[in-house]
Design a protein around this motif. Structure first.
Motif, PDB file in Angstrom:
ATOM      1  N   ILE A 186      -3.543  -6.968  15.059  1.00 15.76           N
ATOM      2  CA  ILE A 186      -3.884  -5.629  14.550  1.00 15.76           C
ATOM      3  C   ILE A 186      -3.400  -5.534  13.101  1.00 15.76           C
ATOM      4  N   GLU A 187      -4.333  -5.417  12.180  1.00 22.30           N
ATOM      5  CA  GLU A 187      -3.959  -5.307  10.764  1.00 22.30           C
ATOM      6  C   GLU A 187      -3.822  -3.832  10.380  1.00 22.30           C
ATOM      7  N   GLY A 188      -2.907  -3.543   9.480  1.00 23.44           N
ATOM      8  CA  GLY A 188      -2.721  -2.162   9.027  1.00 23.44           C
ATOM      9  C   GLY A 188      -3.655  -1.847   7.869  1.00 23.44           C
ATOM     10  N   VAL A 189      -4.199  -0.634   7.891  1.00 27.66           N
ATOM     11  CA  VAL A 189      -4.960  -0.144   6.740  1.00 27.66           C
ATOM     12  C   VAL A 189      -4.203   1.069   6.224  1.00 27.66           C
ATOM     13  N   GLY A 190      -3.700   0.970   5.010  1.00 24.78           N
ATOM     14  CA  GLY A 190      -2.818   2.006   4.475  1.00 24.78           C
ATOM     15  C   GLY A 190      -3.585   3.231   3.996  1.00 24.78           C
ATOM     16  N   VAL A 191      -3.153   4.410   4.438  1.00 26.58           N
ATOM     17  CA  VAL A 191      -3.731   5.673   3.967  1.00 26.58           C
ATOM     18  C   VAL A 191      -2.788   6.216   2.895  1.00 26.58           C
ATOM     19  N   ALA A 192      -3.365   6.676   1.778  1.00 26.94           N
ATOM     20  CA  ALA A 192      -2.539   7.156   0.658  1.00 26.94           C
ATOM     21  C   ALA A 192      -1.639   8.302   1.111  1.00 26.94           C
ATOM     22  N   MET A 193      -0.485   8.417   0.445  1.00 23.77           N
ATOM     23  CA  MET A 193       0.501   9.445   0.800  1.00 23.77           C
ATOM     24  C   MET A 193       0.891  10.241  -0.436  1.00 23.77           C
ATOM     25  N   ASP A 194       1.356  11.470  -0.201  1.00 24.45           N
ATOM     26  CA  ASP A 194       2.040  12.227  -1.245  1.00 24.45           C
ATOM     27  C   ASP A 194       3.351  12.734  -0.645  1.00 24.45           C
ATOM     28  N   GLU A 195       3.955  13.752  -1.255  1.00 24.28           N
ATOM     29  CA  GLU A 195       5.271  14.156  -0.731  1.00 24.28           C
ATOM     30  C   GLU A 195       5.193  14.781   0.660  1.00 24.28           C
ATOM     31  N   GLU A 196       3.971  15.089   1.120  1.00 29.97           N
ATOM     32  CA  GLU A 196       3.801  15.596   2.486  1.00 29.97           C
ATOM     33  C   GLU A 196       3.286  14.506   3.412  1.00 29.97           C
ATOM     34  N   GLY A 197       3.394  13.268   2.972  1.00 24.24           N
ATOM     35  CA  GLY A 197       2.967  12.163   3.838  1.00 24.24           C
ATOM     36  C   GLY A 197       1.486  11.871   3.706  1.00 24.24           C
ATOM     37  N   LEU A 198       0.913  11.425   4.812  1.00 27.18           N
ATOM     38  CA  LEU A 198      -0.481  10.952   4.832  1.00 27.18           C
ATOM     39  C   LEU A 198      -1.463  12.000   4.287  1.00 27.18           C
ATOM     40  N   ILE A 199      -2.377  11.546   3.429  1.00 30.30           N
ATOM     41  CA  ILE A 199      -3.344  12.472   2.821  1.00 30.30           C
ATOM     42  C   ILE A 199      -4.647  12.453   3.638  1.00 30.30           C
ATOM     43  N   PRO A 200      -4.979  13.579   4.276  1.00 30.65           N
ATOM     44  CA  PRO A 200      -6.145  13.600   5.181  1.00 30.65           C
ATOM     45  C   PRO A 200      -7.453  13.201   4.494  1.00 30.65           C
ATOM     46  N   SER A 201      -7.634  13.607   3.215  1.00 30.32           N
ATOM     47  CA  SER A 201      -8.916  13.286   2.569  1.00 30.32           C
ATOM     48  C   SER A 201      -9.038  11.772   2.385  1.00 30.32           C
ATOM     49  N   ASP A 202      -7.930  11.091   2.189  1.00 31.16           N
ATOM     50  CA  ASP A 202      -8.010   9.632   2.052  1.00 31.16           C
ATOM     51  C   ASP A 202      -8.327   8.992   3.405  1.00 31.16           C
ATOM     52  N   LEU A 203      -7.744   9.560   4.459  1.00 28.57           N
ATOM     53  CA  LEU A 203      -8.052   9.082   5.815  1.00 28.57           C
ATOM     54  C   LEU A 203      -9.560   9.217   6.065  1.00 28.57           C
ATOM     55  N   ASP A 204     -10.097  10.374   5.697  1.00 25.28           N
ATOM     56  CA  ASP A 204     -11.517  10.645   5.888  1.00 25.28           C
ATOM     57  C   ASP A 204     -12.366   9.673   5.055  1.00 25.28           C
ATOM     58  N   ARG A 205     -11.930   9.463   3.799  1.00 23.96           N
ATOM     59  CA  ARG A 205     -12.674   8.562   2.914  1.00 23.96           C
ATOM     60  C   ARG A 205     -12.736   7.148   3.510  1.00 23.96           C
ATOM     61  N   ILE A 206     -11.592   6.663   3.970  1.00 23.39           N
ATOM     62  CA  ILE A 206     -11.549   5.298   4.523  1.00 23.39           C
ATOM     63  C   ILE A 206     -12.522   5.172   5.694  1.00 23.39           C
ATOM     64  N   LEU A 207     -12.536   6.202   6.548  1.00 24.16           N
ATOM     65  CA  LEU A 207     -13.373   6.127   7.742  1.00 24.16           C
ATOM     66  C   LEU A 207     -14.854   6.313   7.401  1.00 24.16           C
ATOM     67  N   ASN A 208     -15.128   7.204   6.442  1.00 22.59           N
ATOM     68  CA  ASN A 208     -16.531   7.425   6.038  1.00 22.59           C
ATOM     69  C   ASN A 208     -17.137   6.202   5.376  1.00 22.59           C
ATOM     70  N   THR A 209     -16.300   5.455   4.674  1.00 29.18           N
ATOM     71  CA  THR A 209     -16.852   4.341   3.881  1.00 29.18           C
ATOM     72  C   THR A 209     -16.509   2.981   4.500  1.00 29.18           C
ATOM     73  N   TRP A 210     -16.134   2.999   5.769  1.00 26.71           N
ATOM     74  CA  TRP A 210     -15.692   1.750   6.397  1.00 26.71           C
ATOM     75  C   TRP A 210     -16.795   0.697   6.366  1.00 26.71           C
ATOM     76  N   ASN A 211     -16.442  -0.445   5.850  1.00 29.06           N
ATOM     77  CA  ASN A 211     -17.395  -1.542   5.804  1.00 29.06           C
ATOM     78  C   ASN A 211     -16.710  -2.764   6.418  1.00 29.06           C
ATOM     79  N   PRO A 212     -17.137  -3.152   7.637  1.00 28.80           N
ATOM     80  CA  PRO A 212     -16.450  -4.265   8.310  1.00 28.80           C
ATOM     81  C   PRO A 212     -16.316  -5.506   7.420  1.00 28.80           C
ATOM     82  N   ALA A 213     -17.312  -5.729   6.571  1.00 30.56           N
ATOM     83  CA  ALA A 213     -17.287  -6.937   5.737  1.00 30.56           C
ATOM     84  C   ALA A 213     -16.058  -6.962   4.832  1.00 30.56           C
ATOM     85  N   GLU A 214     -15.560  -5.764   4.496  1.00 26.36           N
ATOM     86  CA  GLU A 214     -14.374  -5.725   3.618  1.00 26.36           C
ATOM     87  C   GLU A 214     -13.081  -5.857   4.408  1.00 26.36           C
TER      88      GLU A 214
END
Ligand code: PMP
Length: 493
Positions: A186-214
């Protein structure tokens, strides 16, 4: 605080699946699905039959346990600030307290073989506690005990792992989590953080643009591992709006959330600044509970959160006791595994902790203890922040006051280092780290927590902890670290 918290405990262990949560469909792997009830354990249900003589289960006779009595001296509510040596109470567990009607738990029961779920006695208390604090908003939630959250994560990952998969994690994450995940593929995919921790819009971006080839052909991830309070290593705590947003993104992409919350009750008093009056402590249990940022579990209308709790940070790490809260279906997969591996948490530990939490303190006393711990950690954090303000060079170091946990995360503006152009960031980080050790202060390198093994490293951090060192030593260590940084950056004191 003498107020009692009323709790309506429902016999959750009896409830089978009232609703079938969808987030797990097709995700629990074949290994986990194949776990059947342990045959030997299933025979114990006949023990209720009157007159039955058991030549069945291989439970040793407790006469052969070389323990007759166990006594533990523990603090008493109302005296948590005073010496337990002087004001504590001694609790005694006898071998046959259950049969003699002295107690609901005893040595002969606790020290024998038990169930993968943990003992009914302690599990009831922990389930009630979960209901008081989180009150999960769906019908068939359950708790099952664990040997601590390190193991809970390992067992949970083993339930969901599939060949070549990725898990979403905070970009800086608890290093043990990835050390457990990677060997399972299981490889980790890092979601960007700020002082409140994980940034939801980055989580959404990663999932919306997921490309298995990458991602080495890994399918779109469905597991999110997150530490919402006092995150290790950054100390970040997600606010309520932040948690709601994270949950909404999880709903949108149908994620399973592993909420690892060992620091939930190390949410501290607001930081008021050095020399300013402290914020008043919570005046009641209700006020205390209301001061805690609600967990993801408490907003989990879909049953998609697997919450990992642990007694390590609030009672003792050596207790090796924790529990998960999740839909019944997940708890069952969990304790079926426990039945054939750990066989549940250590009975000696369970008896000691049950005596303290249920028989002696009760829920009200335990909440008093948690308030006490909160105020202790607040003092420690404030000492650390005071030392940072006094001794660290602001020209190159910056930080945010942590609101929970035991960690303080300090960012280094390494581009201001005289050798920044000719040296690699990681080499510089090592240099500063070794200089600090040479000057007598051990801190931890931020790069050790990077989620993605080969991810780019642009920022430099050091993690410090205010958990254990005496106040004067915290101050001295920060002074030395500051001196090491000044020397490295050629700054004048
Ligand atoms: N999760 C996190 C985020 C932690 O920081 C730690 C302790 N370092 C653990 C889990 C381990 O908890 P336990 O002692 O219950 O295994």
């Amino acid at each position: 605080m003498g107020e009692y918290v009323v709790c309506c405990y429902t016999v959750r262990q009896q409830i089978t699946s009232l609703i079938t949560p969808t987030p797990f469909a097709g995700r629990i792997n074949a290994e986990s699905k194949a776990r059947k009830p342990a045959q030997l354990k299933s025979a114990t249900r006949f023990l209720k039959q009157p007159g039955l003589i058991s030549l069945g289960g291989g439970l040793p006779l407790s006469d052969y346990f070389p323990f007759e009595e166990l006594s533990i001296k523990v603090p008493t509510p109302g005296n948590f600030d005073r010496s337990t040596q002087e004001t504590g109470q001694t609790l005694v567990a006898g071998k046959h307290d259950l049969t003699t009607g002295k107690s609901l738990f005893d040595i002969s029961t606790a020290f024998n073989y038990g169930q993968g779920t943990g003992s009914a006695q302690l599990l009831r208390f922990l389930t009630e506690h979960t209901e008081i604090v989180h009150n999960p908003p769906y019908a068939d939630w359950q708790c099952t005990m664990t040997i601590g959250s390190t193991s809970s994560l390992d067992v949970t990952l083993r339930m969901f792992r599939h060949p070549n998969m990725c898990m979403l994690v905070e970009e800086y994450t608890f290093s043990t989590a990835m050390e457990a995940a990677r060997p399972m593929g299981i490889e980790g995919v890092g979601v960007a953080m700020d002082e409140e921790g994980l940034i939801p819009s980055d989580l959404d971006r990663i999932l919306n643009t997921w490309n298995p080839a990458e991602h080495n052909n890994a399918p779109k991830p469905f597991l999110l591992y997150v530490v919402p309070s006092g995150q290790n290593p950054t100390g970040a705590t997600q606010s309520l709006p932040r948690r709601k947003e994270v949950y909404a993104v999880a709903q949108k992409h149908d994620l399973v959330i592993i909420e690892d919350e060992p620091y939930y009750f190390l949410q501290m008093q607001p930081y008021t600044g050095q020399g300013a009056p402290d914020a008043p402590p919570p005046a009641s249990h209700a006020e205390f509970l209301a001061s805690l940022v609600p967990s993801l579990l408490s907003m989990d209308t879909d049953g998609r959160v697997i919450r990992l709790d642990s007694l390590s940070k609030v009672i003792a790490p050596g207790s090796r006791l924790g529990w998960i809260t999740a839909p019944a279906q997940i708890c069952e997969r969990y304790y079926r595994h426990a039945d054939v591996s750990t066989q549940g948490p250590c009975g000696i530990s369970q008896l000691v902790v049950w005596k303290l939490l249920d028989e002696h303190w009760g829920h009200a006393g335990y909440l008093d203890w948690l308030v006490h711990i909160r105020l202790e950690y607040t003092r420690r954090r404030d000492v650390m922040l005071g030392a940072c303000e006094e001794y660290l060079p602001r020209e190159v170091l910056s930080w945010k006051p942590p609101m929970a946990g035991m960690f303080h995360w300090i960012e280094v503006n390494w581009r201001r280092h005289p050798k920044a152009r000719e040296m690699d960031m990681l080499d510089l980080e090592e240099r500063i780290w070794l200089k600090s050790i040479e000057m007598g202060a051990l801190v931890i390198r931020g790069s050790w927590f990077v989620a993605e093994a080969d991810g780019p490293q642009e920022k430099m951090f050091f993690r410090t902890t205010f958990a254990a060192a005496p106040f004067d030593k915290i101050r001295e260590a920060i002074r030395r670290f500051g001196e090491a940084v000044r020397e490295e950056f050629d700054l004048v004191a």
